[in-house]
Design an enzyme around this catalytic site. Structure first.
Site, PDB file in Angstrom:
ATOM      1  N   SER A   1       0.840  -1.200   0.000  1.00  0.00           N
ATOM      2  CA  SER A   1       0.000   0.000   0.000  1.00  0.00           C
ATOM      3  C   SER A   1       0.879   1.256   0.000  1.00  0.00           C
ATOM      4  O   SER A   1       0.705   2.165  -0.822  1.00  0.00           O
ATOM      5  CB  SER A   1      -0.908  -0.039   1.248  1.00  0.00           C
ATOM      6  OG  SER A   1      -1.477   1.206   1.494  1.00  0.00           O
TER       7      SER A   1
ATOM      8  N   LYS B   1       2.102   3.756  -3.709  1.00  0.00           N
ATOM      9  CA  LYS B   1       1.874   5.200  -3.853  1.00  0.00           C
ATOM     10  C   LYS B   1       3.200   5.950  -4.018  1.00  0.00           C
ATOM     11  O   LYS B   1       3.309   6.878  -4.798  1.00  0.00           O
ATOM     12  CB  LYS B   1       1.119   5.733  -2.628  1.00  0.00           C
ATOM     13  CG  LYS B   1      -0.346   5.302  -2.639  1.00  0.00           C
ATOM     14  CD  LYS B   1      -1.075   5.668  -1.359  1.00  0.00           C
ATOM     15  CE  LYS B   1      -0.641   4.794  -0.223  1.00  0.00           C
ATOM     16  NZ  LYS B   1      -1.546   4.694   0.915  1.00  0.00           N
TER      17      LYS B   1
HETATM   18  N1  URA Z   1      -0.293   3.847   5.346  1.00  0.00           N
HETATM   19  C1  URA Z   1      -0.676   3.435   4.100  1.00  0.00           C
HETATM   20  O1  URA Z   1      -0.672   4.193   3.142  1.00  0.00           O
HETATM   21  N2  URA Z   1      -1.060   2.155   3.955  1.00  0.00           N
HETATM   22  C2  URA Z   1      -1.066   1.265   4.975  1.00  0.00           C
HETATM   23  O2  URA Z   1      -1.411   0.120   4.754  1.00  0.00           O
HETATM   24  C3  URA Z   1      -0.684   1.704   6.262  1.00  0.00           C
HETATM   25  C4  URA Z   1      -0.280   3.019   6.424  1.00  0.00           C
END
Ligand code: URA
Length: 431
Positions: free
Chosen positions: A187, A191
């Site tokens: 995750s 990004k």
């Molecule tokens: N921050 C995120 O962007 N994803 C997660 O899974 C945990 C913290």
């Protein structure tokens, strides 16, 4: 359109501890983003991943597929290297706020995509919204303009960036599947890689107030993310840092902006300054910048503050408007004289959340002046009836539940008793 796989096959495979193939992973992320896999099916798969894990190939493919679900940003038009920092989240963790302008003042470009508060942890965007007029949502063109003018930008990730993560994250939040290392690592890194930064420094928190309270789990998460970054061509390193005690002397949105301004004015609490400088040096080193003015000097001589003020103005904020102040205050006092032995980050975080600094449900409007001021940290000598904490809220009725959250949150011992706390930096991990 005929589908390559059926969701139930993928769920059963993970349930039975089999590896998912690259094709299965690509299809799963794509089909979920298209709405072909239903939320209840993805929930079952996420739980199977939480329970049975994923190997490095699967995590890497899952991350790539999430990146491919959206756009990839590009900063090659900038005349300086890009570097970003990401914290896994904590209590009183306002480090991004002084850090981004500081690193920009020392010569790097910082495209900082940040998030909102999650549970007991605060969010950088929520904190910045305490500043009148400040805007979190920028188009890609606006983001580029701010970074070209100021060297740093802090804003929300646009809808086009890793949309699969947005859907998955919301689902994990309500299905008890946040705390899985493969899911957290993919995750965060999807990004950060899609953001297009050339280097990344991760601040992986550990201790009671972190999502990974055990330092061994935090180190494994850090290693997994560093490897994902390295394999995607992003120079990535990580510090595993302490979150057993809140960082600094404030937890809550406007209160933390106030503390940030103290740090940018050359003052502020020693742990916030130390971690900001450590991370600034790591970020500059990661992109090979040897700054003419050291980060320490740039905090003291106002260079970082100048970048901050420009950056706030460029995003519509009024640097001179007063910050929100909560309507009500209550002091929590020492019941004895002695040494403060601990101050539990999780309990302080939950109390600040209950005072109105965090959301109880999605989309809730925050009380930006709410939160907690900390007057003593573990190791400090305190006297009976001295205030240890001041609670801030707009609604008196919130004090009771905040006080409940703080039960057992600190203890006072003899002045020769040992204070057991994590070192600020628990481990450093490089690719
Ligand atoms: N921050 C995120 O962007 N994803 C997660 O899974 C945990 C913290």
């Amino acid at each position: 359109m005929s589908e390559k796989f059926a969701a139930v096959e993928i769920i059963s495979a993970k349930r039975d501890k089999h590896e998912l193939s690259n094709e299965q992973i690509d299809w799963t992320i794509d089909a979920y983003t298209r709405g072909v896999i239903a939320d209840e099916q993805m929930s079952a798969l996420l739980m199977a991943i939480l329970l049975n894990g994923m190997n490095n190939r699967e995590i890497s493919k899952w991350t790539e597929a999430m990146i491919a679900s959206g756009e990839k940003m590009n900063w090659s038009m900038l005349d300086r290297p890009t570097v970003d920092k990401h914290s896994t989240g904590g209590v009183g963790d306002k480090i991004t706020l002084p850090l981004a302008p500081l690193v920009a003042a020392c010569g790097a470009a910082v495209p900082q995509l940040s998030g909102r508060g999650l549970g007991h942890t605060g969010g950088t965007l929520d904190k910045l919204e305490s500043i009148k007029g400040w805007k979190a949502n920028l188009s890609n063109a606006e983001m580029l303009k701010v970074i070209q003018e100021c060297g740093a930008v802090i804003c929300a990730a646009g809808a086009g960036l890793a949309p699969a993560d947005k859907k998955l994250y919301a689902l994990r939040d309500v299905t008890g599947t946040v705390q899985a290392i493969p899911l957290i690592a993919s995750s965060i890194m999807s990004k950060k890689i899609a953001e297009g930064t050339s280097a990344l420094v991760l601040d992986v928190k550990t201790g009671s107030g972190a999502f990974m309270s055990d330092p061994k789990d935090a180190a494994l998460l850090a290693r997994t993310m560093v490897d994902l970054g390295k394999n995607a061509g992003v120079k990535t390193r990580a510090l595993v840092t302490a979150m057993d005690v809140p960082l600094g002397l404030t937890a809550g949105n406007a209160l933390e902006i106030r503390e940030t301004l103290e740090v940018l004015a050359g003052g502020g609490p020693s742990d916030v300054i130390e971690l900001t400088l450590l991370l600034a040096n790591e970020m500059l080193d990661a992109v090979g910048i040897k700054p003419k003015v050291s980060p320490e000097e740039a905090l003291k001589n106002g260079m970082a503050m100048d970048v901050w003020r420009k950056m706030i103005t460029a995003q519509g904020g009024d640097n001179d408007a007063p910050l929100p102040v909560a309507k009500e205050k209550m002091e929590i006092k020492a019941t004895a004289s002695g040494k403060l032995l601990n101050l539990d980050a999780m309990k302080v975080g939950v109390a600040a959340w209950r005072l109105g600094a965090g959301r109880q449900k999605q989309g809730e409007v925050l009380q930006l002046g709410s939160g907690i001021e900390i007057h003593a940290k573990p190791g400090d000598l305190v006297t009976k009836d001295q205030a240890i904490l001041t609670l801030h809220t707009d609604e008196v009725a919130r004090f009771e539940r905040a006080i409940d959250a703080l039960v057992g949150g600190f203890s006072i011992g003899g002045k020769d008793d040992e204070v057991k706390r994590l070192p600020l930096v628990v481990e450093r991990i490089e690719g």
